[in-house]
Design a protein around this motif. Structure first.
Motif, PDB file in Angstrom:
ATOM      1  N   GLN A   2       0.725  -0.980   0.075  1.00 23.70           N
ATOM      2  CA  GLN A   2      -0.120  -0.106   0.019  1.00 23.70           C
ATOM      3  C   GLN A   2       0.777   1.122   0.068  1.00 23.70           C
ATOM      4  N   LEU A   3       0.407   2.320  -0.597  1.00 22.76           N
ATOM      5  CA  LEU A   3       1.167   3.359  -0.664  1.00 22.76           C
ATOM      6  C   LEU A   3       0.339   4.641   0.243  1.00 22.76           C
ATOM      7  N   ARG A   4       1.166   5.256   0.917  1.00 17.96           N
ATOM      8  CA  ARG A   4       0.657   6.307   1.546  1.00 17.96           C
ATOM      9  C   ARG A   4       1.099   7.685   0.916  1.00 17.96           C
ATOM     10  N   LEU A   5       0.185   8.471   0.580  1.00 20.27           N
ATOM     11  CA  LEU A   5       0.585   9.715  -0.351  1.00 20.27           C
ATOM     12  C   LEU A   5      -0.445  10.845   0.194  1.00 20.27           C
ATOM     13  N   PRO A   6       0.184  11.894  -0.235  1.00 22.36           N
ATOM     14  CA  PRO A   6       1.402  12.685   0.145  1.00 22.36           C
ATOM     15  C   PRO A   6       0.689  13.382   1.568  1.00 22.36           C
ATOM     16  N   VAL A   7       0.590  14.912   1.590  1.00 21.37           N
ATOM     17  CA  VAL A   7       0.946  15.637   2.460  1.00 21.37           C
ATOM     18  C   VAL A   7      -0.141  16.137   3.293  1.00 21.37           C
ATOM     19  N   ALA A   8       0.032  17.279   4.173  1.00 23.14           N
ATOM     20  CA  ALA A   8      -1.000  17.652   5.199  1.00 23.14           C
ATOM     21  C   ALA A   8      -1.868  19.025   4.705  1.00 23.14           C
ATOM     22  N   LEU A   9      -1.634  19.504   3.534  1.00 22.65           N
ATOM     23  CA  LEU A   9      -2.077  20.710   3.310  1.00 22.65           C
ATOM     24  C   LEU A   9      -2.678  20.441   2.137  1.00 22.65           C
ATOM     25  N   SER A  10      -3.800  21.248   1.768  1.00 27.01           N
ATOM     26  CA  SER A  10      -4.646  21.112   0.392  1.00 27.01           C
ATOM     27  C   SER A  10      -4.046  22.143  -0.389  1.00 27.01           C
ATOM     28  N   VAL A  11      -4.265  21.715  -1.865  1.00 28.47           N
ATOM     29  CA  VAL A  11      -3.573  22.536  -2.914  1.00 28.47           C
ATOM     30  C   VAL A  11      -4.248  23.996  -2.834  1.00 28.47           C
ATOM     31  N   THR A  12      -5.229  24.031  -2.208  1.00 24.19           N
ATOM     32  CA  THR A  12      -5.803  25.323  -2.121  1.00 24.19           C
ATOM     33  C   THR A  12      -5.062  26.316  -0.886  1.00 24.19           C
ATOM     34  N   ALA A  13      -4.813  25.408   0.221  1.00 24.04           N
ATOM     35  CA  ALA A  13      -3.960  26.092   1.132  1.00 24.04           C
ATOM     36  C   ALA A  13      -2.630  26.246   0.811  1.00 24.04           C
ATOM     37  N   VAL A  14      -2.024  25.089   0.040  1.00 21.49           N
ATOM     38  CA  VAL A  14      -0.754  25.024  -0.330  1.00 21.49           C
ATOM     39  C   VAL A  14      -0.399  26.182  -1.281  1.00 21.49           C
ATOM     40  N   GLY A  89       7.709   9.755  11.956  1.00 21.80           N
ATOM     41  CA  GLY A  89       6.270   8.977  11.748  1.00 21.80           C
ATOM     42  C   GLY A  89       5.372   9.521  10.765  1.00 21.80           C
ATOM     43  N   PRO A  90       4.179   8.668  10.971  1.00 15.90           N
ATOM     44  CA  PRO A  90       3.156   9.137   9.843  1.00 15.90           C
ATOM     45  C   PRO A  90       2.305  10.449  10.175  1.00 15.90           C
ATOM     46  N   ASP A  91       2.742  11.120  11.363  1.00 16.85           N
ATOM     47  CA  ASP A  91       2.114  12.420  11.547  1.00 16.85           C
ATOM     48  C   ASP A  91       2.983  13.681  11.082  1.00 16.85           C
ATOM     49  N   ALA A  92       4.187  13.232  10.423  1.00 20.05           N
ATOM     50  CA  ALA A  92       4.898  14.196  10.005  1.00 20.05           C
ATOM     51  C   ALA A  92       4.678  14.449   8.550  1.00 20.05           C
ATOM     52  N   SER A  93       4.916  15.791   8.149  1.00 17.99           N
ATOM     53  CA  SER A  93       4.491  16.031   6.839  1.00 17.99           C
ATOM     54  C   SER A  93       5.196  17.243   6.536  1.00 17.99           C
ATOM     55  N   ALA A  94       5.546  17.372   5.148  1.00 15.40           N
ATOM     56  CA  ALA A  94       6.090  18.834   4.419  1.00 15.40           C
ATOM     57  C   ALA A  94       5.892  18.956   3.016  1.00 15.40           C
ATOM     58  N   VAL A  95       5.853  20.163   2.928  1.00 15.16           N
ATOM     59  CA  VAL A  95       5.493  20.629   1.314  1.00 15.16           C
ATOM     60  C   VAL A  95       6.306  21.673   0.986  1.00 15.16           C
ATOM     61  N   ALA A  96       6.661  21.759  -0.355  1.00 18.18           N
ATOM     62  CA  ALA A  96       7.484  23.175  -0.880  1.00 18.18           C
ATOM     63  C   ALA A  96       6.717  23.106  -2.189  1.00 18.18           C
ATOM     64  N   ALA A  97       5.780  24.087  -2.535  1.00 17.22           N
ATOM     65  CA  ALA A  97       5.123  24.262  -3.586  1.00 17.22           C
ATOM     66  C   ALA A  97       4.770  25.597  -4.001  1.00 17.22           C
ATOM     67  N   THR A  98       4.492  25.789  -5.162  1.00 15.43           N
ATOM     68  CA  THR A  98       4.036  27.039  -5.724  1.00 15.43           C
ATOM     69  C   THR A  98       3.021  26.379  -7.149  1.00 15.43           C
ATOM     70  N   GLY A  99       2.605  27.373  -7.517  1.00 16.07           N
ATOM     71  CA  GLY A  99       1.724  26.892  -8.829  1.00 16.07           C
ATOM     72  C   GLY A  99       0.797  28.088  -9.227  1.00 16.07           C
ATOM     73  N   LYS A 100      -0.322  27.825  -9.822  1.00 16.64           N
ATOM     74  CA  LYS A 100      -1.133  28.915 -10.753  1.00 16.64           C
ATOM     75  C   LYS A 100      -2.729  28.532 -10.779  1.00 16.64           C
ATOM     76  N   ARG A 101      -3.250  29.631 -10.261  1.00 20.66           N
ATOM     77  CA  ARG A 101      -4.849  29.368 -10.338  1.00 20.66           C
ATOM     78  C   ARG A 101      -5.380  30.393 -11.607  1.00 20.66           C
ATOM     79  N   PHE A 102      -6.504  29.761 -12.075  1.00 21.41           N
ATOM     80  CA  PHE A 102      -7.209  30.367 -12.946  1.00 21.41           C
ATOM     81  C   PHE A 102      -8.495  30.676 -12.397  1.00 21.41           C
ATOM     82  N   GLU A 103      -9.140  31.496 -11.930  1.00 25.07           N
ATOM     83  CA  GLU A 103     -10.257  31.641 -11.282  1.00 25.07           C
ATOM     84  C   GLU A 103     -10.913  32.476 -12.498  1.00 25.07           C
ATOM     85  N   ASP A 104     -10.391  32.797 -13.507  1.00 32.05           N
ATOM     86  CA  ASP A 104     -11.375  33.338 -14.646  1.00 32.05           C
ATOM     87  C   ASP A 104     -11.721  32.382 -15.675  1.00 32.05           C
TER      88      ASP A 104
END
Length: 277
Positions: A2-14, A89-104
């Motif tokens: 089984q694969l545990r995937l990924p992190v603790a923040l939503s893309v919206t939050a990230v 352990g499984p309670d630890a998470s990390a994220v480094a992210a950027t991106g682009k939203r297109f609300e129009d």
């Protein structure tokens, strides 16, 4: 497995902070990859302009992670570099992210392409679960998440990793997805709430061009095609009513939940398009 995937923040939050046009000040350059393309893209980022973060939303970098612009041997001079450190352990998470939203725009047909290099990927198996990492994320905000994810190679080849397409229905959270069904081809699993389909493998340290092509139908169903290296695949159909015709959000990330070793993923020459069909 089984694969545990990924992190603790939503893309919206990230990616909520996106909008900062300047992440790092870089000297002017005259030759830019985006300027040399025969096609005019809806969005193009080669990270080679004076302001390498121009046009992207503000980055989100959790403690124990890093985001920077580094020398690139894909198309010099620079690439985007995202890193996370070893997590316990499984309670630890990390994220480094950027991106682009297109609300129009609405989520009708979205094509994302990028050159990606896995500099290091250190998976850890604990209690029958193996941590994976999300790296190229596409959300129909607020209803559905699609992502390209990396997992340990089922082929057991040295320095190889598997790449798959991940679905997270009924959620705008493209980063926390919990425990995935059995690898390598899970199909749709309503009980788990996710789907993972492996379509190719790739080698650590090599630049690979990835393409994620997602299309929504009028009944809210969808099709997803993924390409990477020598591999290509059609993910399972997205069921009717899943896509709500929200706005598209694209994420470039290293996003992982422990336990894991260090991860480092680089991006260059990112394009986003909305074919009219």
């Amino acid at each position: 497995m089984q694969l545990r995937l990924p992190v603790a923040l939503s893309v919206t939050a990230v990616l909520a902070a996106l909008g900062c046009a300047s992440i790092l000040s870089i000297p002017d350059r005259t030759v830019k990859w985006c300027d040399r393309q025969p096609t005019v893209h809806a969005f193009c980022a080669d990270f080679d302009q004076a302001d390498a973060g121009a046009g992207l939303d503000p980055p989100v970098v959790a403690p124990g992670a890093a985001l920077a612009f580094v020398p690139s041997d894909d198309t010099p001079p620079l690439a985007l570099d995202t890193q996370t450190v070893a997590l316990p352990g499984p309670d630890a998470s990390a994220v480094a992210a950027t991106g682009k939203r297109f609300e129009d725009r609405t989520f009708d047909h979205v094509v994302v392409e990028a050159d990606v290099r896995f500099v290091q990927a250190n998976f850890i198996t604990q209690g029958g679960l193996t941590t994976g990492v999300g790296f190229l994320l596409l959300a129909d905000i607020p209803s559905f998440c699609i992502g390209l994810v990396a997992a340990p190679s089922a082929s057991n080849l040295a320095n190889a990793i598997d790449i798959g397409v991940l679905y997270v229905p009924n959620s705008s959270n493209c980063v926390t997805v919990g425990n995935l069904p059995t690898m390598p081809d899970a199909g749709m699993d309503p009980d788990a709430g996710v789907s993972l389909t492996i379509f190719t493998n790739t080698l650590l340290g090599s630049w690979v061009h990835f393409r994620l092509d997602a299309k929504r139908a009028t009944d809210g169903s969808g099709t997803v095609k993924a390409y990477g290296g020598a591999g290509a695949g059609m993910a399972p159909p997205i069921p009717p009513g899943s896509l709500a015709k929200g706005f598209p959000l694209v994420g470039l990330a290293t996003t992982v939940t422990g336990p894991s070793g260090p991860f480092e993923i680089q991006f260059d020459n990112v394009t986003i398009d909305f074919p009219p069909d």
